[in-house]
Write a protein that holds these residues in place. Structure first.
Motif, PDB file in Angstrom:
ATOM      1  N   GLU A  70       0.837  -1.209   0.000  1.00  0.00           N
ATOM      2  CA  GLU A  70       0.000   0.000   0.000  1.00  0.00           C
ATOM      3  C   GLU A  70       0.874   1.262   0.000  1.00  0.00           C
ATOM      4  O   GLU A  70       0.645   2.195  -0.764  1.00  0.00           O
ATOM      5  CB  GLU A  70      -0.868  -0.053   1.255  1.00  0.00           C
ATOM      6  N   LYS A  71       1.930   1.256   0.831  1.00  0.00           N
ATOM      7  CA  LYS A  71       2.783   2.449   0.976  1.00  0.00           C
ATOM      8  C   LYS A  71       3.632   2.703  -0.261  1.00  0.00           C
ATOM      9  O   LYS A  71       3.999   3.835  -0.536  1.00  0.00           O
ATOM     10  CB  LYS A  71       3.744   2.277   2.164  1.00  0.00           C
ATOM     11  N   THR A  72       4.026   1.631  -0.956  1.00  0.00           N
ATOM     12  CA  THR A  72       4.970   1.808  -2.068  1.00  0.00           C
ATOM     13  C   THR A  72       4.296   1.710  -3.432  1.00  0.00           C
ATOM     14  O   THR A  72       4.930   1.982  -4.452  1.00  0.00           O
ATOM     15  CB  THR A  72       6.085   0.729  -2.015  1.00  0.00           C
ATOM     16  N   GLY A  73       3.031   1.286  -3.451  1.00  0.00           N
ATOM     17  CA  GLY A  73       2.311   1.159  -4.729  1.00  0.00           C
ATOM     18  C   GLY A  73       2.797  -0.012  -5.585  1.00  0.00           C
ATOM     19  O   GLY A  73       2.512  -0.067  -6.783  1.00  0.00           O
ATOM     20  N   VAL A  74       3.513  -0.969  -4.949  1.00  0.00           N
ATOM     21  CA  VAL A  74       3.978  -2.163  -5.690  1.00  0.00           C
ATOM     22  C   VAL A  74       2.766  -2.953  -6.173  1.00  0.00           C
ATOM     23  O   VAL A  74       1.805  -3.142  -5.430  1.00  0.00           O
ATOM     24  CB  VAL A  74       4.840  -3.053  -4.746  1.00  0.00           C
ATOM     25  N   ARG A  75       2.831  -3.431  -7.414  1.00  0.00           N
ATOM     26  CA  ARG A  75       1.726  -4.257  -7.914  1.00  0.00           C
ATOM     27  C   ARG A  75       2.206  -5.676  -8.168  1.00  0.00           C
ATOM     28  O   ARG A  75       2.203  -6.149  -9.293  1.00  0.00           O
ATOM     29  CB  ARG A  75       1.162  -3.661  -9.203  1.00  0.00           C
ATOM     30  N   ARG A  76       2.692  -6.332  -7.145  1.00  0.00           N
ATOM     31  CA  ARG A  76       3.113  -7.723  -7.213  1.00  0.00           C
ATOM     32  C   ARG A  76       2.457  -8.485  -6.068  1.00  0.00           C
ATOM     33  O   ARG A  76       2.082  -7.896  -5.057  1.00  0.00           O
ATOM     34  CB  ARG A  76       4.650  -7.853  -7.042  1.00  0.00           C
ATOM     35  N   GLY A  77       2.317  -9.773  -6.260  1.00  0.00           N
ATOM     36  CA  GLY A  77       1.815 -10.607  -5.170  1.00  0.00           C
ATOM     37  C   GLY A  77       2.991 -11.315  -4.503  1.00  0.00           C
ATOM     38  O   GLY A  77       4.122 -11.265  -4.987  1.00  0.00           O
ATOM     39  N   VAL A  78       2.706 -11.964  -3.396  1.00  0.00           N
ATOM     40  CA  VAL A  78       3.781 -12.700  -2.704  1.00  0.00           C
ATOM     41  C   VAL A  78       3.181 -13.883  -1.955  1.00  0.00           C
ATOM     42  O   VAL A  78       2.060 -13.808  -1.444  1.00  0.00           O
ATOM     43  CB  VAL A  78       4.584 -11.781  -1.743  1.00  0.00           C
TER      44      VAL A  78
END
Ligand code: C5P
Length: 306
Positions: free
Chosen positions: A92-100
């Motif tokens: 949420e804070k970094t706007g990353v669009r990956r799953g883990v």
């Protein structure tokens, strides 16, 4: 040291999986100065890491889902897990669009006062920072962790530190002198909120001297460290669970140089110089306590941060 495994995507050269070590912490001191208007207690404590650790594997996934599995049935495997919440907040804070996919190999006892859940969350933040090449500093990761739990900032940096405020204001200390730490956890766990809820700060009769403990750690004075151990939550948890007092008495009877309950408990740790004595303690304690460990004091910060 903590980077145990990495797999690379041959086509893109992208790291697909990282592993992080998530060590347990013990409190050499824990003092609650007063209860704050926000409901938290203003703390002063010395915390240090020990070589009893979970391992967190983080596998990069397409899409946006976060999934989690743990080798222990005692921790939630969904969004209630602190490691899951750390990954979600970091995205949420970094706007990353990956799953883990998060895999937790649990060794640290659960609900034990050893910050196992907080350390898993902190390791998840450190690991995802590498996996997703975010370039965040330890301080930035600690600030994100502080939104999830009070012990997470310390666990992000690990090592040894004086912690104040809710636990998020940290002054690093050198590693304590090498010694053995024998940990014994009674069968039941305790809730930190429950223990703090029963603490009456006005009625505390004996407070540890955190400043003196920090000095003793800085000068590497083992005898002084054992003499200054103190935790204002110990009588609270002992009142709820008398086994905690019994374990501490036994540790001292078996020759421990010092013994104290860690955090809100119920784990009690003993400090001993010699391995032979650590073994004697483990054998003696195993008679009435199932989870007993003899580990080395770590005390040095995790090296996967700048
Ligand atoms: O921050 P964290 O969620 O780990 O804290 C768990 C509980 O412990 C809090 O809800 C609060 O009841 C208590 N706590 C406290 N003062 C602190 C840290 C924790 O009273 N400094």
């Amino acid at each position: 040291m903590e980077r145990t495994d990495r797999r690379y995507d041959r086509m893109e050269g992208r790291v697909q999986m990282v592993s992080e070590k998530a060590p347990a912490k013990i409190n050499l001191t824990l003092d609650a100065r007063y209860k704050r208007p926000d409901g938290y207690h203003e703390l002063e404590m010395v915390m240090t890491t020990v070589d009893l650790a979970d391992r967190i594997d983080l596998e990069d996934r397409d899409g946006s889902s976060i999934t989690l599995e743990s080798s222990s049935g005692l921790v939630p495997q969904d969004e209630r897990n602190l490691a899951y919440r750390a990954a979600a907040l970091l995205r949420e804070k970094t706007g990353v669009r990956r799953g883990v996919h998060i895999r937790i190999h649990k060794r640290i006892p659960v609900a034990a006062g050893l910050a196992g859940g907080s350390s898993d969350a902190a390791a998840t933040l450190r690991g995802l920072n590498r996996l997703w090449k975010l370039g965040l500093s330890g301080r930035e990761l600690a600030d994100i962790g502080a939104e999830i739990g009070s012990d997470i900032p310390f666990c992000v940096h690990s090592g040894t530190a004086v912690a104040k405020g809710r636990g998020e204001i940290l002054e690093p200390l050198p590693a304590p002198p090498p010694c053995w730490v024998v940990l014994a956890k009674p069968a039941h766990g305790v809730s930190t909120a429950d223990v703090f809820g029963r603490l009456n700060v006005g009625a505390i009769s004996e407070r540890p001297d955190t400043e003196a403990m920090a000095e003793a750690v800085c000068s590497g004075d083992f005898d002084r460290i054992t003499g200054l151990l103190g935790n204002v939550l110990e009588p609270v948890t002992m009142g709820m669970h008398p086994e905690v007092g019994k374990i501490k008495r036994k540790m001292l009877e078996f020759g421990a140089e010092g013994a104290l309950m860690s955090g809100s408990g119920p784990t009690v740790f003993a400090l001993v110089r010699k391995e032979s004595k650590a073994k004697r303690l483990v054998n003696g304690l195993k008679g009435f306590c199932r989870q007993v460990f003899a580990v080395r004091m770590l005390g040095k910060p995790i090296d996967s941060l700048d």
